[in-house]
Motif scaffolding. Structure first.
Motif, PDB file in Angstrom:
ATOM      1  N   PHE A   7       0.791  -1.300  -0.138  1.00  0.00           N
ATOM      2  CA  PHE A   7       0.156  -0.006  -0.159  1.00  0.00           C
ATOM      3  C   PHE A   7       0.761   1.035   0.039  1.00  0.00           C
ATOM      4  CE2 PHE A   7      -2.269   3.544   2.303  1.00  0.00           C
ATOM      5  CZ  PHE A   7      -3.566   3.461   1.495  1.00  0.00           C
ATOM      6  N   ASP A   8       1.674   1.399   0.658  1.00  0.00           N
ATOM      7  CA  ASP A   8       2.892   2.539   0.847  1.00  0.00           C
ATOM      8  C   ASP A   8       3.359   2.808  -0.444  1.00  0.00           C
ATOM      9  OD1 ASP A   8       1.813   2.883   3.655  1.00  0.00           O
ATOM     10  OD2 ASP A   8       3.601   1.779   4.441  1.00  0.00           O
ATOM     11  N   ALA A   9       3.588   1.605  -0.916  1.00  0.00           N
ATOM     12  CA  ALA A   9       4.425   2.057  -2.342  1.00  0.00           C
ATOM     13  C   ALA A   9       3.531   2.520  -3.405  1.00  0.00           C
ATOM     14  CB  ALA A   9       5.052   0.600  -2.703  1.00  0.00           C
ATOM     15  N   VAL A  10       2.187   2.146  -3.451  1.00  0.00           N
ATOM     16  CA  VAL A  10       1.417   2.564  -4.244  1.00  0.00           C
ATOM     17  C   VAL A  10       1.208   3.993  -3.960  1.00  0.00           C
ATOM     18  CG1 VAL A  10      -1.106   2.344  -5.104  1.00  0.00           C
ATOM     19  CG2 VAL A  10       0.256   0.175  -4.952  1.00  0.00           C
ATOM     20  N   LYS A  11       0.959   4.442  -2.603  1.00  0.00           N
ATOM     21  CA  LYS A  11       0.793   5.718  -2.185  1.00  0.00           C
ATOM     22  C   LYS A  11       2.025   6.552  -2.650  1.00  0.00           C
ATOM     23  CE  LYS A  11       0.871   8.533   1.894  1.00  0.00           C
ATOM     24  NZ  LYS A  11       1.026   8.513   3.510  1.00  0.00           N
ATOM     25  N   LYS A  12       3.053   5.907  -2.401  1.00  0.00           N
ATOM     26  CA  LYS A  12       4.457   6.881  -2.879  1.00  0.00           C
ATOM     27  C   LYS A  12       4.324   7.155  -4.180  1.00  0.00           C
ATOM     28  CE  LYS A  12       9.304   6.635  -2.784  1.00  0.00           C
ATOM     29  NZ  LYS A  12      10.806   5.949  -2.409  1.00  0.00           N
ATOM     30  N   GLN A  13       4.159   6.035  -5.081  1.00  0.00           N
ATOM     31  CA  GLN A  13       3.929   6.084  -6.596  1.00  0.00           C
ATOM     32  C   GLN A  13       3.000   7.291  -6.963  1.00  0.00           C
ATOM     33  OE1 GLN A  13       3.561   2.460  -8.630  1.00  0.00           O
ATOM     34  NE2 GLN A  13       1.804   3.651  -9.790  1.00  0.00           N
ATOM     35  N   GLY A  14       1.764   7.108  -6.369  1.00  0.00           N
ATOM     36  CA  GLY A  14       0.789   8.368  -6.558  1.00  0.00           C
ATOM     37  C   GLY A  14       1.426   9.644  -6.231  1.00  0.00           C
ATOM     38  N   GLN A  15       1.945   9.969  -5.184  1.00  0.00           N
ATOM     39  CA  GLN A  15       2.254  11.212  -4.756  1.00  0.00           C
ATOM     40  C   GLN A  15       3.460  11.649  -5.712  1.00  0.00           C
ATOM     41  OE1 GLN A  15       2.707  11.262  -0.371  1.00  0.00           O
ATOM     42  NE2 GLN A  15       0.580  11.716  -0.411  1.00  0.00           N
ATOM     43  N   GLU A  16       4.447  10.696  -6.339  1.00  0.00           N
ATOM     44  CA  GLU A  16       5.377  11.092  -7.051  1.00  0.00           C
ATOM     45  C   GLU A  16       4.977  11.485  -8.311  1.00  0.00           C
ATOM     46  OE1 GLU A  16       7.909   7.776  -6.918  1.00  0.00           O
ATOM     47  OE2 GLU A  16       9.147   8.260  -5.498  1.00  0.00           O
ATOM     48  N   ALA A  17       3.837  10.785  -8.735  1.00  0.00           N
ATOM     49  CA  ALA A  17       3.036  11.403 -10.274  1.00  0.00           C
ATOM     50  C   ALA A  17       2.767  12.916 -10.018  1.00  0.00           C
ATOM     51  CB  ALA A  17       1.957  10.272 -10.326  1.00  0.00           C
ATOM     52  N   TRP A  18       2.099  13.083  -8.651  1.00  0.00           N
ATOM     53  CA  TRP A  18       1.498  14.439  -8.310  1.00  0.00           C
ATOM     54  C   TRP A  18       2.691  15.428  -8.369  1.00  0.00           C
ATOM     55  CZ3 TRP A  18      -2.701  16.409  -9.360  1.00  0.00           C
ATOM     56  CH2 TRP A  18      -4.063  15.682  -9.414  1.00  0.00           C
ATOM     57  N   ASN A  19       3.668  15.161  -7.875  1.00  0.00           N
ATOM     58  CA  ASN A  19       4.892  15.977  -7.511  1.00  0.00           C
ATOM     59  C   ASN A  19       5.393  16.221  -9.131  1.00  0.00           C
ATOM     60  OD1 ASN A  19       5.712  16.957  -5.113  1.00  0.00           O
ATOM     61  ND2 ASN A  19       6.439  14.901  -4.754  1.00  0.00           N
ATOM     62  N   LYS A  20       5.494  15.238  -9.751  1.00  0.00           N
ATOM     63  CA  LYS A  20       5.760  15.489 -11.368  1.00  0.00           C
ATOM     64  C   LYS A  20       5.084  16.518 -12.066  1.00  0.00           C
ATOM     65  CE  LYS A  20       6.818  13.085 -15.721  1.00  0.00           C
ATOM     66  NZ  LYS A  20       6.518  11.879 -16.534  1.00  0.00           N
ATOM     67  N   GLU A  21       3.847  16.613 -11.976  1.00  0.00           N
ATOM     68  CA  GLU A  21       2.992  17.352 -12.534  1.00  0.00           C
ATOM     69  C   GLU A  21       2.834  18.590 -12.016  1.00  0.00           C
ATOM     70  OE1 GLU A  21       1.727  16.572 -15.558  1.00  0.00           O
ATOM     71  OE2 GLU A  21       2.453  14.332 -15.419  1.00  0.00           O
ATOM     72  N   LEU A  22       2.996  18.803 -10.680  1.00  0.00           N
ATOM     73  CA  LEU A  22       2.816  19.955  -9.921  1.00  0.00           C
ATOM     74  C   LEU A  22       4.027  20.972  -9.968  1.00  0.00           C
ATOM     75  CD1 LEU A  22       1.094  18.691  -6.570  1.00  0.00           C
ATOM     76  CD2 LEU A  22      -0.137  20.154  -8.542  1.00  0.00           C
ATOM     77  N   SER A  23       5.140  20.184 -10.073  1.00  0.00           N
ATOM     78  CA  SER A  23       6.515  20.867 -10.212  1.00  0.00           C
ATOM     79  C   SER A  23       6.651  21.410 -11.863  1.00  0.00           C
ATOM     80  CB  SER A  23       7.603  19.907 -10.163  1.00  0.00           C
ATOM     81  OG  SER A  23       7.657  19.305  -8.735  1.00  0.00           O
TER      82      SER A  23
END
Length: 760
Positions: free
Chosen positions: A303-319
């Motif tokens: 679960f934590d890995a999927v959460k991290k993957q999702g937040q990294e996807a958001w960081n990529k777009e928001l950055s």
């Protein structure tokens, strides 16, 4: 060596996190009152929006429309005290809904299959909760379900919702799958549902509904992290047998469940602190497609890995936008707005590219991502223009998706308001042509034939059976006695026609340019010089006698009144100003819009407007006014644009649950915020010009897809320094009140010199 190595490990992570924009995202913003956002877990443009629902509201009460349903367009209201469950599809910020598919709810104790009520949750499977035990982040949601003593956590990939439930010691632990649940039409919109227990951990099925979308089918594959102990379902359908209604009985451990109104349950033994995980994949095509999506996007149980993957996807777009602001609240507002703009349109295809088309057949998206959820009456104004700057490849795919919709349409029309392989025919205009024209004019032609796109725009604008177009084409306006909202339709058709003309000019189609530039002048046909307002006109050519410039009902306007819509000629602002009496008189008219007092009757007429969302007669939550503050740029008082924009930013956007002054409308409100905070705005999409305003940041750097960077800087920025003394572009003084799209995309630096005194 080890000591030197360990110290950076302890210090660097907080510093790195401080530079990640995801930390400023607050999905809870807009979940109170009429923002209609949802706080749950999703990824950028994700097909799954896994979020809590806080009530079950029937569309009708005693045979009449239930006005309370309007509050639950996103399924969640911050002021509610109970959670019914977690469903997998939600609109963000809309004024209508059709979703809330596949609601899951973990429970303990004796099995209860009804949802209960908000005042007596113990009578059903719902649970009380507290905001003190609730966390909402990008790609992550957590809440304590007090009545069941369960900690529920949610995250998601594009097509898979991932649940994690921490149970207490319990021999009676259940997960309920409610196939009757759905935002707006609770249980009544189902055409058919089907559930199949494939084995002791895997469940598949589908749900077909007939609601806002007349025929919508969504498939799923659900898998548990441990074997099911026992399962069953209750069919709430009734049948007529020998003149009597018969209610179907419960079925236990029977592997197939079918009917219009089904609730299923799955039982487990759980130890104290045990985490039961559920992965729930969606597909628009088939259960086989859902299984493929599940295997491709969430093959494991971390679960934590999927959460991290999702937040990294958001960081990529928001950055893609790096901001320095005056305060932490400003950063929260900015990155949450950017987050909201990336929630829709949503992906609508399986990992192999297959999707259901408007013709209800299976199609293949070759070389592009197919998208759905096109709230075009809202989003053509600023959201899609924002994508042409920050997400041009995605926007080109959205154009391609619209063209596929056109190809599959029996009417040969581009989408109006579409989702999940359906056209809802909601709102007015044919604003997909604005989105397409804006992309063509700005050179964003990737993966689609621009000439074919232009022809589709022209065909859409000529479809006489659509919403008063026959009258518009024959008489140059829509008569109010023949078609409702006639003035609004005339004005919006005229703008869309202008947008088609701009694309035709760009592509060298003189014939189409001449045809549609002539039609774009039809706004003149509903202007009444005697009153100085746009006014409903009848089929015989006369203006209607009964006319109230402040009323929003029965006056020929939709989501606005004569004051608002008389300013809706974004394609010809200078001509509009001259028509309304010249710059001085027009400036006074604009001033009055922002300062006048509305009568109580105005609010009684409008269900979606609160006094919190209005400045004078300027209704920021209703999109027809979104360009209005920038119209001072065509007068001798451009400093009033600067003043008004900063005032709207301050009043309508706050980092709180009630921080949006109206529906976010699939990101349009947020897109207005982003453009205005950066200091420029697309008054007329289809033009390459952006009108300047007053930036509300210190600096912002846009990382563009073409590899260039565009930086905005505000020198001497401050809360009171809302006026612009001068502007420089790439070190040279800017003489006009506009910049061009190429100025941005070529990279460079735009510098505003701010002051607390207006430059008059």
């Amino acid at each position: 060596m080890r000591r030197c190595f360990l110290i950076p490990l302890l210090i660097l992570p907080p510093l790195l996190r401080a530079q990640q924009p995801v930390q400023y995202v607050r999905p809870i913003i807009g979940t109170q009152k009429m923002g209609h956002t949802y706080p749950g877990a999703t990824v950028p443009f994700g097909m799954v929006q896994l979020s809590p629902d806080t009530d079950t509201i029937p569309y009708e009460m005693n045979g009449k429309y239930n006005p309370d349903v309007y509050k639950y367009c996103a399924g969640y209201q911050y002021t509610d005290k109970t959670i019914v469950g977690f469903s997998h599809t939600h609109f963000s910020g809309t004024g209508h809904s059709d979703l809330g598919d596949f609601l899951l709810m973990p429970t303990t104790g004796p099995l209860q299959l009804n949802p209960g009520t908000a005042d007596k949750p113990e009578n059903g499977y719902r649970s009380r909760f507290s905001h003190e035990n609730e966390t909402a982040e990008a790609a992550y949601y957590k809440v304590k379900l007090d009545d069941h003593n369960i900690l529920a956590e949610l995250t998601a990939t594009n097509r898979v919702g991932f649940h994690q439930y921490t149970f207490p010691q319990q021999s009676e632990a259940h997960v309920i799958l409610d196939l009757m649940a759905g935002i707006y039409n609770y249980g009544s919109k189902n055409v058919w549902t089907f559930v199949r227990v494939e084995n002791d951990t895997l469940i598949t099925g589908y749900r077909q509904t007939s609601g806002w979308a007349r025929t919508r089918t969504l498939y799923f594959a659900m898998t548990f992290s441990k074997p099911i102990k026992k399962y069953g379902h209750q069919n709430y359908d009734t049948s007529v047998y020998k003149g009597f209604y018969r209610k179907f009985d419960q079925a236990v451990n029977f592997p197939e469940m079918a009917g219009r109104r089904i609730r299923a349950w799955f039982d487990f033994d759980t130890r104290a602190g045990e985490k039961l995980q559920v992965k729930f994949a969606l597909s628009p095509v088939s259960t086989a497609g859902a299984l493929k999506n599940l295997a491709a996007e969430a093959p494991g149980w971390d679960f934590d890995a999927v959460k991290k993957q999702g937040q990294e996807a958001w960081n990529k777009e928001l950055s893609k936008v790096q901001v320095k602001a005056l305060s932490n609240d400003d950063l929260v507002n900015f990155y949450t707005a950017l987050y909201h703009t990336y929630l829709s349109p949503t992906t609508y295809m399986d990992v192999d590219g297959s999707y259901r088309g408007l013709d209800q057949l299976t199609h293949q998206a070759a070389g592009f991502t197919n998208y759905t959820t096109f709230s075009l009456w809202d989003t053509y104004r600023a959201l899609h223009p924002l994508f042409n700057v920050l997400q041009p490849k995605r926007n080109a795919d959205m154009v391609r998706s619209m063209l596929e919709h056109y190809n599959q349409s029996v009417h040969k029309m581009l989408p109006v308001w579409s989702h999940h392989a359906n056209e809802n025919w909601c709102m007015i205009g044919y604003h997909s042509v604005s989105v397409i024209a804006d992309a063509i004019v700005k050179g964003n032609i990737q993966g689609y034939d621009a000439m074919q796109a232009l022809e589709a725009c022209a065909a859409t604008a000529r479809y006489k059976k659509y919403d008063g177009l026959e009258y518009y084409m024959e008489q140059g306006y829509v008569p109010e006695d023949k078609n409702s909202y006639a003035v609004s339709k005339t004005l919006e058709y005229a703008y869309d026609d202008w947008a088609i003309a701009q694309a035709a000019q760009k592509l060298g189609r003189t014939d189409l340019y001449n045809e549609f530039i002539k039609r774009s002048l039809n706004y003149r046909n509903v202007f009444d010089a005697a009153t100085g307002f746009m006014r409903p006109r009848l089929a015989n050519g006369t203006f209607r006698k009964e006319f109230d410039v402040l009323s929003t009902h029965g006056q020929g306007f939709i989501e606005g009144n004569a004051w608002n819509y008389s300013l809706y000629v974004p394609q010809y602002p200078a001509e509009m100003i001259a028509m309304m009496g010249g710059k001085k008189q027009f400036t006074r008219h604009l001033d009055s819009l922002f300062t006048m007092h509305l009568p109580d009757a105005f609010f009684a007429e409008t269900e979606d407007i609160t006094r919190d969302g209005i400045i004078g007669n300027y209704v920021h939550g209703n999109e027809p006014a979104h360009h209005v503050a920038y119209l001072y740029n065509w007068t001798d008082a451009p400093w009033k644009t600067q003043e008004r924009v900063r005032m709207i930013l301050q009043k309508m956007y706050k980092p709180t649950s009630d921080g949006l002054g109206g529906n976010d409308d699939c990101g349009q409100m947020s897109a207005w915020y982003l453009f205005s905070t950066l200091g420029f705005y697309p008054v007329a999409p289809g033009s390459t010009a952006y009108a300047l305003g007053s930036p509300a940041i210190r600096t912002a750097t846009l990382q563009l897809e073409n590899g260039n960077t565009f930086t905005v800087e505000a020198v001497n920025q401050g809360v009171e320094n809302v006026y612009v003394k001068k502007v420089e572009l790439n070190g040279k003084p800017l003489q006009q009140r506009f910049i061009s799209h190429s100025d941005i995309m070529n990279g460079g630096k735009l510098v505003f010199y701010m002051d607390r005194k207006a430059v008059k």
